[in-house]
Design an enzyme around this catalytic site. Structure first.
Site, PDB file in Angstrom:
ATOM      1  N   LYS A 176      -8.636  -3.113  -2.503  1.00 53.77           N
ATOM      2  CA  LYS A 176      -8.177  -1.986  -3.331  1.00 53.77           C
ATOM      3  C   LYS A 176      -6.725  -1.672  -2.980  1.00 53.77           C
ATOM      4  CE  LYS A 176      -8.350   2.490  -3.096  1.00 53.77           C
ATOM      5  NZ  LYS A 176      -7.064   2.770  -3.793  1.00 53.77           N
ATOM      6  N   GLY A 229      -2.507   2.613   6.075  1.00 55.72           N
ATOM      7  CA  GLY A 229      -2.272   3.864   5.361  1.00 55.72           C
ATOM      8  C   GLY A 229      -2.044   4.985   6.341  1.00 55.72           C
ATOM      9  N   THR A 231      -2.620   8.189   8.922  1.00 55.26           N
ATOM     10  CA  THR A 231      -3.491   8.351  10.093  1.00 55.26           C
ATOM     11  C   THR A 231      -4.730   9.181   9.761  1.00 55.26           C
ATOM     12  OG1 THR A 231      -1.705   8.008  11.653  1.00 55.26           O
ATOM     13  CG2 THR A 231      -3.570   9.281  12.461  1.00 55.26           C
ATOM     14  N   GLU A 251      -4.081   0.030  10.579  1.00 56.87           N
ATOM     15  CA  GLU A 251      -2.633   0.142  10.792  1.00 56.87           C
ATOM     16  C   GLU A 251      -2.217   1.482  10.206  1.00 56.87           C
ATOM     17  OE1 GLU A 251      -1.009  -1.920  12.538  1.00 56.87           O
ATOM     18  OE2 GLU A 251      -2.585  -3.436  12.615  1.00 56.87           O
ATOM     19  N   CYS A 285       6.377   1.975   7.587  1.00 56.81           N
ATOM     20  CA  CYS A 285       5.809   2.499   8.834  1.00 56.81           C
ATOM     21  C   CYS A 285       6.651   2.093  10.044  1.00 56.81           C
ATOM     22  CB  CYS A 285       4.367   2.039   8.979  1.00 56.81           C
ATOM     23  SG  CYS A 285       4.189   0.270   8.823  1.00 56.81           S
ATOM     24  N   GLU A 387       4.582  12.548  11.093  1.00 61.65           N
ATOM     25  CA  GLU A 387       5.166  11.492  10.267  1.00 61.65           C
ATOM     26  C   GLU A 387       5.622  12.083   8.933  1.00 61.65           C
ATOM     27  OE1 GLU A 387       2.617   8.402   8.537  1.00 61.65           O
ATOM     28  OE2 GLU A 387       4.126   6.934   9.117  1.00 61.65           O
TER      29      GLU A 387
HETATM   30  O1  TXE Z   1      -1.938   7.427   2.014  1.00 59.68           O
HETATM   31  P1  TXE Z   1      -3.453   7.085   2.143  1.00 59.68           P
HETATM   32  P2  TXE Z   1      -1.253   8.608   1.208  1.00 59.68           P
HETATM   33  C1  TXE Z   1       1.316   7.921   5.599  1.00 59.68           C
HETATM   34  C2  TXE Z   1       2.532   8.706   5.180  1.00 59.68           C
HETATM   35  C3  TXE Z   1       2.065   9.391   3.961  1.00 59.68           C
HETATM   36  C4  TXE Z   1       0.642   9.711   4.353  1.00 59.68           C
HETATM   37  C5  TXE Z   1      -0.293   9.956   3.207  1.00 59.68           C
HETATM   38  O2  TXE Z   1       2.847   9.660   6.177  1.00 59.68           O
HETATM   39  O3  TXE Z   1       2.796  10.537   3.676  1.00 59.68           O
HETATM   40  O4  TXE Z   1       0.214   8.577   5.044  1.00 59.68           O
HETATM   41  O5  TXE Z   1      -0.091   8.969   2.215  1.00 59.68           O
HETATM   42  C6  TXE Z   1      -6.784   4.620   0.255  1.00 59.68           C
HETATM   43  N1  TXE Z   1     -11.516   5.667   1.869  1.00 59.68           N
HETATM   44  N2  TXE Z   1       1.339   6.550   5.141  1.00 59.68           N
HETATM   45  O6  TXE Z   1      -2.139   9.795   1.090  1.00 59.68           O
HETATM   46  O7  TXE Z   1      -4.286   8.107   1.483  1.00 59.68           O
HETATM   47  C7  TXE Z   1      -5.762   4.934  -0.816  1.00 59.68           C
HETATM   48  O8  TXE Z   1      -6.352   4.868  -2.085  1.00 59.68           O
HETATM   49  C8  TXE Z   1     -10.936   4.502   1.595  1.00 59.68           C
HETATM   50  C9  TXE Z   1       1.721   5.583   6.104  1.00 59.68           C
HETATM   51  O9  TXE Z   1      -0.718   8.078  -0.020  1.00 59.68           O
HETATM   52  O10 TXE Z   1      -3.709   6.770   3.558  1.00 59.68           O
HETATM   53  C10 TXE Z   1      -4.737   3.849  -0.562  1.00 59.68           C
HETATM   54  O11 TXE Z   1      -5.182   2.620  -1.141  1.00 59.68           O
HETATM   55  N3  TXE Z   1      -9.679   4.373   1.176  1.00 59.68           N
HETATM   56  C11 TXE Z   1       1.460   4.235   5.658  1.00 59.68           C
HETATM   57  C12 TXE Z   1      -4.742   3.731   0.958  1.00 59.68           C
HETATM   58  O12 TXE Z   1      -5.976   4.294   1.367  1.00 59.68           O
HETATM   59  C13 TXE Z   1      -8.958   5.488   1.037  1.00 59.68           C
HETATM   60  C14 TXE Z   1       1.522   3.902   4.268  1.00 59.68           C
HETATM   61  C15 TXE Z   1      -3.608   4.461   1.659  1.00 59.68           C
HETATM   62  O13 TXE Z   1      -3.542   5.771   1.223  1.00 59.68           O
HETATM   63  C16 TXE Z   1      -9.500   6.753   1.306  1.00 59.68           C
HETATM   64  C17 TXE Z   1       1.078   4.952   3.398  1.00 59.68           C
HETATM   65  C18 TXE Z   1     -10.843   6.820   1.741  1.00 59.68           C
HETATM   66  N4  TXE Z   1     -11.435   7.966   2.025  1.00 59.68           N
HETATM   67  C19 TXE Z   1       1.041   6.234   3.855  1.00 59.68           C
HETATM   68  N5  TXE Z   1      -8.549   7.683   1.065  1.00 59.68           N
HETATM   69  C20 TXE Z   1       1.813   3.118   6.588  1.00 59.68           C
HETATM   70  N6  TXE Z   1       1.404   3.196   7.841  1.00 59.68           N
HETATM   71  O14 TXE Z   1       2.423   2.144   6.185  1.00 59.68           O
HETATM   72  C21 TXE Z   1      -7.444   7.032   0.668  1.00 59.68           C
HETATM   73  N7  TXE Z   1      -7.690   5.696   0.636  1.00 59.68           N
END
Ligand code: TXE
Length: 483
Positions: A176, A229, A231, A251, A285, A387
């Site tokens: 996904k 994604g 934390t 990660e 990141c 972050e």
């Molecule tokens: O990321 P999410 P978001 C950090 C950054 C950002 C914050 C939130 O600080 O502001 O995270 O970003 C999927 N079960 N990073 O909310 O939600 C979602 O659909 C399964 C750092 O946009 O973590 C997407 O495909 N999946 C980072 C993925 O998780 C779920 C990069 C990431 O989204 C889910 C991005 C669930 N319950 C954001 N909820 C990095 N480390 O590179 C969400 N997703």
């Protein structure tokens, strides 16, 4: 290979609409306008994808590494041949300059596929001989159906970074992409069809994290989850997957320090510090967001850094003149702006940037922000602890090596770090003591795909890259044979 207005899921080798018949808006962050629609998938779509993957698994896992190698190489070639279309789609979806998507994101996506396609030809397991008695050998077997969930900041780059090792080792995948940046994963599904990937080997389900993503995490037949994604999302995923003993690779976020000693190569350091601060609008990141400079160099650094930052051109991602494009979404831009207000409340001085940019024309409603540098904040304030993931860095002087290390380690995160000095014994001493999965000395984001990649503390669990990824996607089975 052109984007479509209505995206479809890729299940069992075919492009199919979501079971719900519902679609989500897909916004171009550079214009603020909806430009396509993505499936609002739910557990029914995930169920179909898992069934297709489970059906494909016996053949895919036993067809031999050479067949998997050839198909993955073909897929890489197709992406490379369509680089321009993929780069335009990535730019339109994520707001990043087309030039960046064409030189970083998409090349890295086909490199990921080639890297793991060839790595699998050389992957071997160990044997342990018990002299005169027995031999143990280890089988490295694929897990079955695995879930790969990726974020919006480097969409195809990170999606392929996960699916390539999963597929190379013989697993079948339910993936996904982020609902904010689904387009290149959609184009990838078309490329898979062209490459002759057998139906069900890779399935791509689009939709919201808490709905489609959560259904993948919860599905009992999904044996492992590779996630990149935020934390807090990682914490939720671990809470669901750990009690049922799924393998997890997480990660997560970062709050990376750059430690700059006065004896560094100033010019090279400036070039790379500008990149490490603001590449992709700080939405990587690995970007350094806390910059610590040895006091004798501090003022010179600050003045030059502010000057060069003000010189960065924020503008239309389609223009080759733009250094920075739009932030990924309205809510993300508001989050970043919220942190800028907080920084001032906490006593920080914004030396430059932090204000919205009116790009005009087509990009009138886009989410553009001038990159910001903040001075005068202590390590314990929220601006330095949390972050932000935007074009915002803080800078601070330090006096001793000990102090620099304490500052670097003074946050809950531990993903990457950068050390600038020409004193190599010192560089190595500092590298040993930094709490991070990655230390760059006199460079930034120089990546060798064979190296372990991942973080410590709240930055994640497990390592990707090289053999680590191939080990993650296989189960070790020891066979002991007495003779
Ligand atoms: O990321 P999410 P978001 C950090 C950054 C950002 C914050 C939130 O600080 O502001 O995270 O970003 C999927 N079960 N990073 O909310 O939600 C979602 O659909 C399964 C750092 O946009 O973590 C997407 O495909 N999946 C980072 C993925 O998780 C779920 C990069 C990431 O989204 C889910 C991005 C669930 N319950 C954001 N909820 C990095 N480390 O590179 C969400 N997703």
């Amino acid at each position: 290979m052109k984007p479509d207005k209505y995206l479809k899921n890729y299940i069992a080798g075919a492009l199919v609409p979501p079971e719900s018949g519902e679609y989500l808006d897909n916004v171009n962050p550079a214009t603020g306008k909806v430009y396509s629609f993505i499936p609002d998938s739910d557990e029914r779509d995930v169920q179909k994808a898992v069934e297709a993957a489970a059906k494909a698994f016996p053949d895919w896992s036993s067809c031999g590494v050479r067949k998997r190698f050839r198909i993955l190489l073909r897929l890489a070639d197709i992406i490379e041949q369509n680089l321009e279309d993929f780069a335009l789609a990535e730019s339109e979806d994520a707001g990043k300059p087309v030039s960046m998507a064409a030189s970083v994101d998409i090349p890295r996506a086909h490199e990921n596929l080639r890297f793991f396609a060839t790595a699998i030809l050389h992957f071997a397991a160990e044997s342990h001989h018990m002299e005169g008695e027995a031999v143990n050998y280890t089988l490295r077997q694929p897990l079955g159906v695995v879930g790969c969930i990726s974020p919006w900041n480097l969409p195809l780059y990170l999606f392929t970074w996960k699916i390539a090792p999963a597929l190379a080792t013989g697993n079948c995948v339910v993936g996904k992409p982020s609902e904010l940046t689904p387009m290149t994963a959609y184009l990838l599904s078309k490329a898979c069809m062209e490459a002759g990937l057998p139906p069900g080997v890779l399935n791509i389900v689009h939709g919201l994290g808490p709905k489609a993503g959560q259904a993948i995490i919860e599905h009992p037949q999904v044996k492992a989850i590779s996630f990149t994604g935020g934390t807090s999302t990682g914490r939720k995923i671990a809470a669901t997957a750990a009690p049922v003993f799924k393998k997890l690779s997480l990660e997560l976020g970062g709050k990376n320090p750059n430690i700059i000693f006065a004896d560094c190569d100033f010019d090279q350091m400036m070039v790379d510090t500008l990149r490490s601060s603001f590449s992709n609008n700080g939405q990587i990141c690995l970007c350094g967001s806390r910059i610590y400079v040895e006091r004798p160099l501090y003022e010179r650094f600050r003045d030059e850094f502010v000057k060069r930052t003000q010189f960065l051109k924020v503008g239309d991602p389609a223009s080759p003149m733009s250094d920075l494009g739009a932030l990924v979404s309205k809510s993300h831009m508001e989050k970043v702006q919220g942190y800028l207000q907080l920084a001032e409340v906490e006593g920080g001085k914004i030396l430059c940037g932090g204000t919205p940019v009116e790009v005009g024309g087509e990009c009138e409603g886009g989410y553009f922000l001038r990159p910001a540098i903040i001075e005068g904040l202590p390590i314990e304030c929220r601006t330095n602890q949390e972050e932000i993931f935007g074009p915002v860095v803080t800078i601070q002087p330090f006096d001793t090596e000990e102090e620099a290390i304490a500052l670097a380690n003074g946050v809950p995160y531990g993903l990457a770090s950068t050390v600038w000095t020409t004193n190599l014994p010192r560089a190595q001493r500092v590298a040993e003591r930094i709490q991070a999965g990655i230390v760059w000395i006199n460079c930034w984001m120089l990546r060798d795909l064979r190296t372990p990649f991942g973080g410590v503390k709240h930055s994640g669990v497990g390592r990707e890259g090289g053999w680590e990824a191939l080990r993650f996607f296989t189960e070790a089975k020891n066979v002991c044979m007495k003779y």
